[in-house]
Design an enzyme around this catalytic site. Structure first.
Site, PDB file in Angstrom:
ATOM      1  N   GLY A  46     107.964 -45.699  -0.636  1.00  0.00           N
ATOM      2  CA  GLY A  46     107.873 -45.855  -1.863  1.00  0.00           C
ATOM      3  C   GLY A  46     108.793 -45.050  -2.531  1.00  0.00           C
ATOM      4  O   GLY A  46     109.734 -45.625  -3.551  1.00  0.00           O
ATOM      5  N   ARG A  47     109.288 -43.975  -2.190  1.00  0.00           N
ATOM      6  CA  ARG A  47     110.049 -43.026  -2.831  1.00  0.00           C
ATOM      7  C   ARG A  47     111.618 -43.254  -2.442  1.00  0.00           C
ATOM      8  O   ARG A  47     112.377 -42.703  -3.117  1.00  0.00           O
ATOM      9  CB  ARG A  47     109.666 -41.440  -2.685  1.00  0.00           C
ATOM     10  CG  ARG A  47     109.606 -41.124  -1.313  1.00  0.00           C
ATOM     11  CD  ARG A  47     108.785 -39.672  -1.293  1.00  0.00           C
ATOM     12  NE  ARG A  47     108.566 -39.249  -0.018  1.00  0.00           N
ATOM     13  CZ  ARG A  47     107.332 -39.337   0.581  1.00  0.00           C
ATOM     14  NH1 ARG A  47     106.493 -40.242   0.012  1.00  0.00           N
ATOM     15  NH2 ARG A  47     107.145 -39.001   1.814  1.00  0.00           N
TER      16      ARG A  47
ATOM     17  N   HIS B 297     120.208 -24.335 -23.751  1.00  0.00           N
ATOM     18  CA  HIS B 297     119.722 -23.844 -24.873  1.00  0.00           C
ATOM     19  C   HIS B 297     118.322 -23.528 -24.745  1.00  0.00           C
ATOM     20  O   HIS B 297     117.367 -23.503 -25.661  1.00  0.00           O
ATOM     21  CB  HIS B 297     120.085 -24.584 -26.153  1.00  0.00           C
ATOM     22  CG  HIS B 297     121.378 -24.796 -26.424  1.00  0.00           C
ATOM     23  ND1 HIS B 297     122.211 -23.659 -27.345  1.00  0.00           N
ATOM     24  CD2 HIS B 297     122.476 -25.237 -25.931  1.00  0.00           C
ATOM     25  CE1 HIS B 297     123.311 -23.907 -27.318  1.00  0.00           C
ATOM     26  NE2 HIS B 297     123.537 -24.892 -26.337  1.00  0.00           N
TER      27      HIS B 297
ATOM     28  N   LYS C 213      93.035 -38.803  -5.595  1.00  0.00           N
ATOM     29  CA  LYS C 213      92.709 -40.166  -5.804  1.00  0.00           C
ATOM     30  C   LYS C 213      91.202 -40.542  -5.537  1.00  0.00           C
ATOM     31  O   LYS C 213      90.568 -41.091  -6.069  1.00  0.00           O
ATOM     32  CB  LYS C 213      93.706 -41.138  -4.748  1.00  0.00           C
ATOM     33  CG  LYS C 213      94.831 -41.281  -5.332  1.00  0.00           C
ATOM     34  CD  LYS C 213      95.617 -42.289  -4.252  1.00  0.00           C
ATOM     35  CE  LYS C 213      97.293 -42.501  -4.351  1.00  0.00           C
ATOM     36  NZ  LYS C 213      97.617 -43.233  -3.303  1.00  0.00           N
TER      37      LYS C 213
ATOM     38  N   LYS D  37     103.909 -51.009  -3.866  1.00  0.00           N
ATOM     39  CA  LYS D  37     104.056 -51.486  -2.533  1.00  0.00           C
ATOM     40  C   LYS D  37     102.604 -51.846  -2.058  1.00  0.00           C
ATOM     41  O   LYS D  37     102.592 -53.232  -1.195  1.00  0.00           O
ATOM     42  CB  LYS D  37     104.483 -50.117  -1.743  1.00  0.00           C
ATOM     43  CG  LYS D  37     104.686 -50.302  -0.327  1.00  0.00           C
ATOM     44  CD  LYS D  37     105.396 -49.011   0.280  1.00  0.00           C
ATOM     45  CE  LYS D  37     105.163 -49.171   1.810  1.00  0.00           C
ATOM     46  NZ  LYS D  37     105.916 -48.018   2.489  1.00  0.00           N
TER      47      LYS D  37
ATOM     48  N   GLU E 253      96.418 -46.914 -10.910  1.00  0.00           N
ATOM     49  CA  GLU E 253      97.178 -46.762 -12.274  1.00  0.00           C
ATOM     50  C   GLU E 253      97.750 -48.207 -12.585  1.00  0.00           C
ATOM     51  O   GLU E 253      97.809 -48.773 -13.553  1.00  0.00           O
ATOM     52  CB  GLU E 253      98.189 -45.835 -12.350  1.00  0.00           C
ATOM     53  CG  GLU E 253      97.787 -44.409 -12.487  1.00  0.00           C
ATOM     54  CD  GLU E 253      97.612 -43.733 -10.903  1.00  0.00           C
ATOM     55  OE1 GLU E 253      97.392 -44.620 -10.203  1.00  0.00           O
ATOM     56  OE2 GLU E 253      97.598 -42.618 -10.760  1.00  0.00           O
TER      57      GLU E 253
ATOM     58  N   GLU F 111     107.737 -35.013  -2.660  1.00  0.00           N
ATOM     59  CA  GLU F 111     106.577 -35.834  -1.942  1.00  0.00           C
ATOM     60  C   GLU F 111     106.740 -35.946  -0.574  1.00  0.00           C
ATOM     61  O   GLU F 111     106.250 -36.075   0.401  1.00  0.00           O
ATOM     62  CB  GLU F 111     106.155 -36.904  -2.720  1.00  0.00           C
ATOM     63  CG  GLU F 111     105.120 -37.599  -2.360  1.00  0.00           C
ATOM     64  CD  GLU F 111     104.848 -39.095  -2.856  1.00  0.00           C
ATOM     65  OE1 GLU F 111     105.471 -40.169  -2.774  1.00  0.00           O
ATOM     66  OE2 GLU F 111     103.926 -39.175  -3.768  1.00  0.00           O
TER      67      GLU F 111
HETATM   68  O1  F6P Z   1     101.796 -41.046  -4.887  1.00  0.00           O
HETATM   69  C1  F6P Z   1     101.411 -41.594  -3.879  1.00  0.00           C
HETATM   70  C2  F6P Z   1     102.055 -42.899  -3.805  1.00  0.00           C
HETATM   71  O2  F6P Z   1     101.773 -43.593  -2.846  1.00  0.00           O
HETATM   72  C3  F6P Z   1     103.635 -42.881  -3.864  1.00  0.00           C
HETATM   73  O3  F6P Z   1     104.197 -42.596  -2.687  1.00  0.00           O
HETATM   74  C4  F6P Z   1     104.030 -44.283  -4.156  1.00  0.00           C
HETATM   75  O4  F6P Z   1     105.256 -44.108  -4.519  1.00  0.00           O
HETATM   76  C5  F6P Z   1     103.229 -44.413  -5.243  1.00  0.00           C
HETATM   77  O5  F6P Z   1     101.903 -43.944  -4.844  1.00  0.00           O
HETATM   78  C6  F6P Z   1     102.971 -45.859  -5.887  1.00  0.00           C
HETATM   79  O6  F6P Z   1     102.492 -46.679  -4.942  1.00  0.00           O
HETATM   80  P1  F6P Z   1     102.620 -48.328  -5.087  1.00  0.00           P
HETATM   81  O7  F6P Z   1     103.927 -48.661  -4.850  1.00  0.00           O
HETATM   82  O8  F6P Z   1     101.942 -48.374  -3.691  1.00  0.00           O
HETATM   83  O9  F6P Z   1     101.672 -48.656  -6.129  1.00  0.00           O
END
Ligand code: F6P
Length: 550
Positions: free
Chosen positions: A276-277, A393, A513, A214, A220, A362
């Site tokens: 995002g979620r 199990h 972060k 987003k 990452e 979240e």
């Molecule tokens: O973990 C925090 C967060 O902002 C989530 O809400 C989101 O889904 C994820 O990081 C990834 O964010 P982006 O889509 O901006 O890379």
């Protein structure tokens, strides 16, 4: 600042229904599901609701008609109706980020109108869907080729959180509907192993990366995207022009996308009013559409929309997400429940519990109200789970005989696309057996009557009175998946409304972060850093530097 709706609402523990529930919970605590069922022979038929292709049996919960009435009162007193209207009409209910919350617009039919700042966003949604479909058709038909002219065979989605969990979950869930000529991989972790293992057997000439983010700034994802670009360029002889053929982006941030080197003509957008979620049905679902095709994707959106309409229009006593949420509030706030198990008896839903972890925790893992005041009650429980029957199990022992109360959602389907011999009957027999065993247990008398020696009896007693919901649908189709995800989205919304938290921000991820950004150079710089952390963190950093030979 809270919304006008929130301001009119009394603090949770001062609401009339809350007080009544507190008193009522004292009596219910003493009742056993055995008695509740014995007192009402039709309970198992009465406490059910069927809508949008989902059948919910909530009879095996520690509730009476009175409990449900009081919980429904609580929903009314919490302003749930106004909150639903506020969300669906594009009000900026995400107050800390001053944003509308309109994932429901992502599945609104063409021709619908949902306004954000006076502009109808539905045509924009459909414009992106049409572009996604055109792109999908070009990839699936082999018309879109890689740099060397080979068709694309491998799709690698790079993203994390909502830009990964929804796409992976949906890909796994709808595998039966997917194009088996295409390989799908998902890279999320900044641990290099994730990328290395995802691509180790892939030919770069046949590989397309979807960089899904987003913000297009997530550490990452950007680290993995840069590694992917290097891997691709090394693999196909360093042709910069190949990027356009092998990378597309899904983002709200066009400036960062082009800075990375992806042509914005190959970018699929979405908007700040999609969290995002809550984004798996936006362009973040591009990998899903590539896997299952545009028609199946549209069927999934139709399923979401059907549940949206159910949630928006149906009275609360027959409203699936509302009932599920109220039961959660009941257990969390009046039975001190800390965790809820999500138990899909459907192998294709193996990533569903992981997906729900972000959606629920979240969203509602918050300790202040919309107005910024510390809550004096528990909020979001811990969600976890595994597909059945594997969990039986493993951890079911604790659910049956442990000291903690763990309500569980059992999710099952009447039909399977993989109808092998007796498998499906055995699978479903286990669903029904587990919920029965949890609710009714086995008394000491029953255990003794089986000839169990006295010393062993206590070990073999099942107290029962363990609550569960059973959600039964016909078959896991794209439409059914849409309905199921929307069910939990609105369940989370309802919980958040009652707890008066902002279910749409996620400030709790920021501190870690920021600290990581500070520590990265401290691990990498050749010069000894002047460490200013606590003694534990300083020591750990020094040990790591030493191990690296710095
Ligand atoms: O973990 C925090 C967060 O902002 C989530 O809400 C989101 O889904 C994820 O990081 C990834 O964010 P982006 O889509 O901006 O890379």
């Amino acid at each position: 600042m809270a919304t006008s709706v929130a301001e009119e609402i009394k603090p949770l523990t001062e609401r009339k229904a809350w007080k009544a529930l507190e008193a009522h919970s004292q009596t219910i605590r003493e009742s056993h599901l055995r008695d509740l069922f014995a007192d009402d022979p039709r309970r198992g038929e009465r406490l059910t609701v069927e809508a949008a292709g989902l059948f919910l049996d909530y009879s095996k919960n520690r509730v009476t008609g009175q409990t449900i009435r009081l919980l429904l009162d609580l929903a009314e007193e919490s302003g749930l109706r106004q909150r639903i209207n506020a969300m669906f009409s594009g009000e900026k209910i995400n107050v800390t980020e001053k944003r509308a919350v309109l994932h429901v617009a992502l599945r609104a039919p063409k021709g619908a109108s949902i306004l954000v700042d006076g502009e109808n966003v539905v045509p924009h949604v459909h414009e992106v869907l049409d572009r996604m479909a055109a792109f999908t058709n070009r990839i699936r038909s082999g018309q879109w080729t890689g740099h060397s002219g080979k068709p694309i065979k491998n799709i690698v989605n790079i993203g994390i959180g909502g830009s990964d969990l929804g796409p992976v979950m949906a890909y796994e869930a709808l595998r039966h509907f997917s194009n088996r000529d295409l390989n799908f991989r998902f890279v999320s972790n900044v641990d290099g192993t994730d990328f290395a293992e995802a691509v180790h057997d892939l030919d770069p000439e046949e590989t397309l990366f979807i960089v899904s983010s987003k913000t297009f700034t997530t550490l990452e994802t950007m680290t993995n995207a840069h590694t992917a670009r290097t891997w691709l360029l090394e693999g196909i002889g360093g042709h910069q022009s190949s990027i356009a053929k092998h990378f597309v982006a899904v983002s709200t941030n066009a400036a960062e996308v082009s800075k990375f080197g992806i042509d914005t003509a190959n970018m699929f957008g979405f908007w700040d009013w999609v969290g995002g979620r809550y984004s798996m049905d936006s362009a973040i679902g591009l990998s899903t559409m590539l896997a299952i095709g545009p028609e199946n994707f549209q069927a999934m959106l139709d399923g979401f929309h059907e549940m949206d309409e159910h949630f928006r229009t149906v009275p609360f006593e027959k409203n699936l997400p509302v009932l599920l949420a109220l039961l959660t509030v009941w257990y969390v706030n009046f039975f001190d429940v800390a965790t809820i198990a999500i138990l899909p008896y459907e192998q294709y839903l193996k990533r569903f519990p992981a997906y729900l972890q972000q959606l629920t925790m979240e969203s509602n893992g918050k300790h202040v109200t919309l107005a910024g005041e510390r809550v004096n009650y528990a909020t979001c429980p811990i969600y976890w789970g595994e597909p059945g029957t594997n969990g039986q199990h493993s951890f079911y022992q604790l659910i049956h005989q442990g000291t903690r109360l763990i309500p569980a959602d059992f999710i099952a389907f009447n039909r399977t696309p993989n109808n092998l011999g007796r498998h499906h009957d055995i699978l479903l027999a286990n669903v029904f057996a587990q919920t029965e065993a949890l609710a009714f247990g086995k008394t000491a008398e029953q255990v003794k009557a089986e000839g169990t020696p006295d010393w062993l009896v206590p070990h073999r007693v099942f107290e029962g009175n363990r609550p569960s919901n059973t959600i039964l649908a016909d078959e896991l189709t794209p439409k059914a998946l849409g309905r199921l995800v929307a069910l939990y989205e609105h369940n989370v919304f309802t919980q958040g409304t009652i707890w008066q938290v902002n279910s749409f921000d996620q400030w709790g991820v920021e501190l870690g972060k920021a600290l990581a950004q500070r520590i990265i150079p401290e691990l990498e710089n050749a010069d000894e850093p002047n460490l200013q952390h606590d003694s534990s963190t300083n020591n750990l950093i020094r040990r790591y530097r030493k191990a690296k030979g710095l």
